[in-house]
Write a protein that holds these residues in place. Structure first.
Motif, PDB file in Angstrom:
ATOM      1  N   LEU A   1       0.704  -1.098   0.013  1.00 45.88           N
ATOM      2  CA  LEU A   1      -0.145  -0.036   0.159  1.00 45.88           C
ATOM      3  C   LEU A   1       0.872   1.105   0.036  1.00 45.88           C
ATOM      4  N   ASP A   2       2.143   1.139   0.509  1.00 47.49           N
ATOM      5  CA  ASP A   2       2.963   2.265   0.393  1.00 47.49           C
ATOM      6  C   ASP A   2       3.090   3.176  -0.714  1.00 47.49           C
ATOM      7  N   TRP A   3       2.849   2.803  -1.784  1.00 46.96           N
ATOM      8  CA  TRP A   3       2.809   3.763  -3.094  1.00 46.96           C
ATOM      9  C   TRP A   3       1.528   4.513  -3.539  1.00 46.96           C
ATOM     10  N   LEU A   4       0.607   4.100  -2.891  1.00 51.06           N
ATOM     11  CA  LEU A   4      -0.830   4.440  -3.192  1.00 51.06           C
ATOM     12  C   LEU A   4      -1.049   6.035  -2.591  1.00 51.06           C
ATOM     13  N   PRO A   5      -0.583   6.165  -1.509  1.00 51.48           N
ATOM     14  CA  PRO A   5      -0.790   7.744  -0.921  1.00 51.48           C
ATOM     15  C   PRO A   5      -0.196   8.725  -2.105  1.00 51.48           C
ATOM     16  N   LEU A   6       0.892   8.542  -2.684  1.00 49.41           N
ATOM     17  CA  LEU A   6       1.401   9.628  -3.685  1.00 49.41           C
ATOM     18  C   LEU A   6       0.744   9.515  -4.977  1.00 49.41           C
ATOM     19  N   VAL A   7       0.242   8.146  -5.363  1.00 50.35           N
ATOM     20  CA  VAL A   7      -0.669   8.251  -6.564  1.00 50.35           C
ATOM     21  C   VAL A   7      -1.892   8.970  -6.312  1.00 50.35           C
ATOM     22  N   LEU A   8      -2.664   8.835  -4.975  1.00 47.96           N
ATOM     23  CA  LEU A   8      -3.859   9.583  -4.736  1.00 47.96           C
ATOM     24  C   LEU A   8      -3.656  10.994  -4.808  1.00 47.96           C
ATOM     25  N   ALA A   9      -2.498  11.539  -4.087  1.00 50.10           N
ATOM     26  CA  ALA A   9      -2.131  12.819  -4.115  1.00 50.10           C
ATOM     27  C   ALA A   9      -1.881  13.442  -5.607  1.00 50.10           C
TER      28      ALA A   9
ATOM     29  N   ARG B   1     -11.951   1.298   1.665  1.00 54.02           N
ATOM     30  CA  ARG B   1     -11.335   0.249   2.406  1.00 54.02           C
ATOM     31  C   ARG B   1      -9.748  -0.102   1.800  1.00 54.02           C
ATOM     32  N   PRO B   2      -8.806  -0.208   2.472  1.00 55.63           N
ATOM     33  CA  PRO B   2      -8.758  -0.641   3.813  1.00 55.63           C
ATOM     34  C   PRO B   2      -8.474   0.535   4.617  1.00 55.63           C
ATOM     35  N   ASP B   3      -8.677   0.373   5.829  1.00 51.48           N
ATOM     36  CA  ASP B   3      -8.239   1.456   7.021  1.00 51.48           C
ATOM     37  C   ASP B   3      -6.954   1.742   6.808  1.00 51.48           C
ATOM     38  N   GLU B   4      -6.028   1.045   6.691  1.00 49.08           N
ATOM     39  CA  GLU B   4      -4.694   1.126   6.788  1.00 49.08           C
ATOM     40  C   GLU B   4      -4.128   2.066   5.594  1.00 49.08           C
ATOM     41  N   LEU B   5      -4.971   2.060   4.517  1.00 49.94           N
ATOM     42  CA  LEU B   5      -4.573   3.063   3.317  1.00 49.94           C
ATOM     43  C   LEU B   5      -5.000   4.353   3.815  1.00 49.94           C
ATOM     44  N   ARG B   6      -6.201   4.385   4.435  1.00 46.40           N
ATOM     45  CA  ARG B   6      -6.482   5.655   4.915  1.00 46.40           C
ATOM     46  C   ARG B   6      -5.415   6.505   5.926  1.00 46.40           C
ATOM     47  N   ASP B   7      -4.790   5.628   6.916  1.00 52.79           N
ATOM     48  CA  ASP B   7      -4.136   6.074   7.896  1.00 52.79           C
ATOM     49  C   ASP B   7      -2.453   6.489   6.997  1.00 52.79           C
ATOM     50  N   LEU B   8      -2.190   5.812   6.107  1.00 58.10           N
ATOM     51  CA  LEU B   8      -1.064   6.288   5.452  1.00 58.10           C
ATOM     52  C   LEU B   8      -1.085   7.479   4.516  1.00 58.10           C
ATOM     53  N   VAL B   9      -2.564   7.657   4.188  1.00 61.22           N
ATOM     54  CA  VAL B   9      -2.414   9.149   3.417  1.00 61.22           C
ATOM     55  C   VAL B   9      -2.484  10.114   4.527  1.00 61.22           C
ATOM     56  N   ILE B  10      -3.149   9.990   5.535  1.00 61.29           N
ATOM     57  CA  ILE B  10      -3.319  10.848   6.575  1.00 61.29           C
ATOM     58  C   ILE B  10      -2.026  11.310   6.993  1.00 61.29           C
ATOM     59  N   ALA B  11      -1.063  10.172   7.335  1.00 60.88           N
ATOM     60  CA  ALA B  11       0.434  10.309   7.651  1.00 60.88           C
ATOM     61  C   ALA B  11       1.077  11.145   6.480  1.00 60.88           C
ATOM     62  N   LEU B  12       0.997  10.952   5.137  1.00 59.60           N
ATOM     63  CA  LEU B  12       1.620  11.645   4.317  1.00 59.60           C
ATOM     64  C   LEU B  12       1.296  13.171   4.413  1.00 59.60           C
ATOM     65  N   ALA B  13      -0.275  13.371   4.210  1.00 60.85           N
ATOM     66  CA  ALA B  13      -0.449  14.532   4.397  1.00 60.85           C
ATOM     67  C   ALA B  13      -0.011  15.444   5.826  1.00 60.85           C
ATOM     68  N   GLY B  14       0.245  14.915   6.748  1.00 63.09           N
ATOM     69  CA  GLY B  14       0.839  15.480   8.028  1.00 63.09           C
ATOM     70  C   GLY B  14       2.313  15.892   7.597  1.00 63.09           C
TER      71      GLY B  14
END
Length: 335
Positions: A295-303, A313-326
């Protein structure tokens, strides 16, 4: 090839055989006059071929010591690698000049190949399709190097619609023997695949070519099914294959905007049915589903989408996106 050009090449071959050749000898071998030999020598010198003039009673022309044009001698594997590289390069966003150079280089190689090798390579090139798409992480995978005989044998089976027997080793190291009705060969994300029907179970399958051994063409024939081509079959197979994580997103935008970041080999897209009486908008909410190992590559793609999205889903991806935004917010606030 014109006769003057042919004679210049013959002159070069004579000089490459070694020793000093007199003008009279060269003129006799080429069937020309002495002054014509001198003109041909001048043409070789203009091409940076180091022809030396030897004076004296036994003088004439010779090549500089140690100089010899290397012959173009390619094994099947080498010719296969070069031609496939040139074909793939022409599909990789080259400039017009680079595409022209690629095409002329390919034509030159074909001209010097033995006829039986050239025919087999042409068969392979007819059977190969390219997806022009990255892998799951958005970048090409680690390139594999399929065996030339595997590629050529399966390409022949594709062209003539003949069953082929293969020994296959899956990603867990399990080995099996299969009979494949091969629809086509596909290059995707740095790897080579063959897609077709596994005759034993009667279902379509995709196999990595670097995991295939001992292919053997069998008697008989089969009819390729109508519908998607080999590349589309491979991409849809990847998008629906079982992986560690199942991801569901809702993204607002056009199919083109989303596909630019989540191609068909990575995600499936589904439009939500329009609401009765509502005018369809060009940018609607679409449902995207992915099956991925990481899942680690998806936050940057979504950004990078630049579009509104919702992670179902999954909640883990949501947490990764929030961490990247922070992290991005903290970086932007630094003086």
């Amino acid at each position: 090839m014109s006769r003057p050009t042919s004679r210049v090449l013959t002159l070069l071959e004579l000089l490459q055989s070694g020793g000093t050749r007199t003008v009279a000898e060269l003129a006799d071998r080429l069937g020309v006059e002495g002054r014509t030999v001198r003109r041909y020598v001048g043409q070789l010198i203009d091409l940076d071929v180091p022809v030396e003039s030897v004076r004296g009673r036994y003088g004439g022309y010779r090549l500089a010591p140690g100089y010899r044009l290397p012959p173009l001698m390619l094994s099947d594997d080498e010719a296969l690698a070069v031609l496939l590289g040139l074909v793939a390069g022409r599909r990789a966003g080259l400039t017009a000049a680079e595409r022209t150079a690629s095409e002329t280089a390919s034509a030159k190689i074909r001209r010097v190949l033995p006829k039986h090798v050239a025919r087999r390579l042409d068969t392979l090139l007819e059977a190969v399709d390219f997806t022009d798409q990255p892998g799951e992480s958005g970048t090409p995978g680690t390139p594999d190097t399929p065996d030339a005989e595997v590629l050529l044998t399966i390409a022949d089976a594709v062209r003539h619609r003949r069953p082929v027997s293969i020994r296959y080793t899956d990603r867990d190291g399990r080995r099996s023997e299969r009979t494949l009705h091969a629809y086509g060969i596909v290059a995707h994300a740095g790897r080579w695949y063959v897609t077709g029907q596994d005759a034993l179970i009667g279902e379509d399958r995709t196999f990595r070519l670097d995991r295939i051994a001992e292919p053997r063409t069998l008697p008989g024939s089969f009819e390729a099914p109508a519908g998607p081509g080999p590349a589309d079959r491979v991409l849809s197979g990847f998008a629906t294959a079982g992986y560690r994580h199942e991801v569901t997103l809702r993204i607002q935008g056009t199919v083109g905007q989303i596909r630019a970041h989540l191609p068909a080999g990575v995600a499936t897209l589904e439009e939500y049915p329009p609401v009765a009486g509502e005018e369809p908008a060009p940018e609607r909410w679409l449902r995207a589903e992915l099956r991925v190992e990481r899942l680690d590559w998806l936050p940057l793609v979504l950004a990078s989408l630049g579009r509104p999205f919702v992670i179902e889903r999954p909640d883990e991806l949501r947490d990764l996106v929030i961490a990247l935004a922070g992290r991005l917010t903290s970086y932007a606030r630094r003086a």
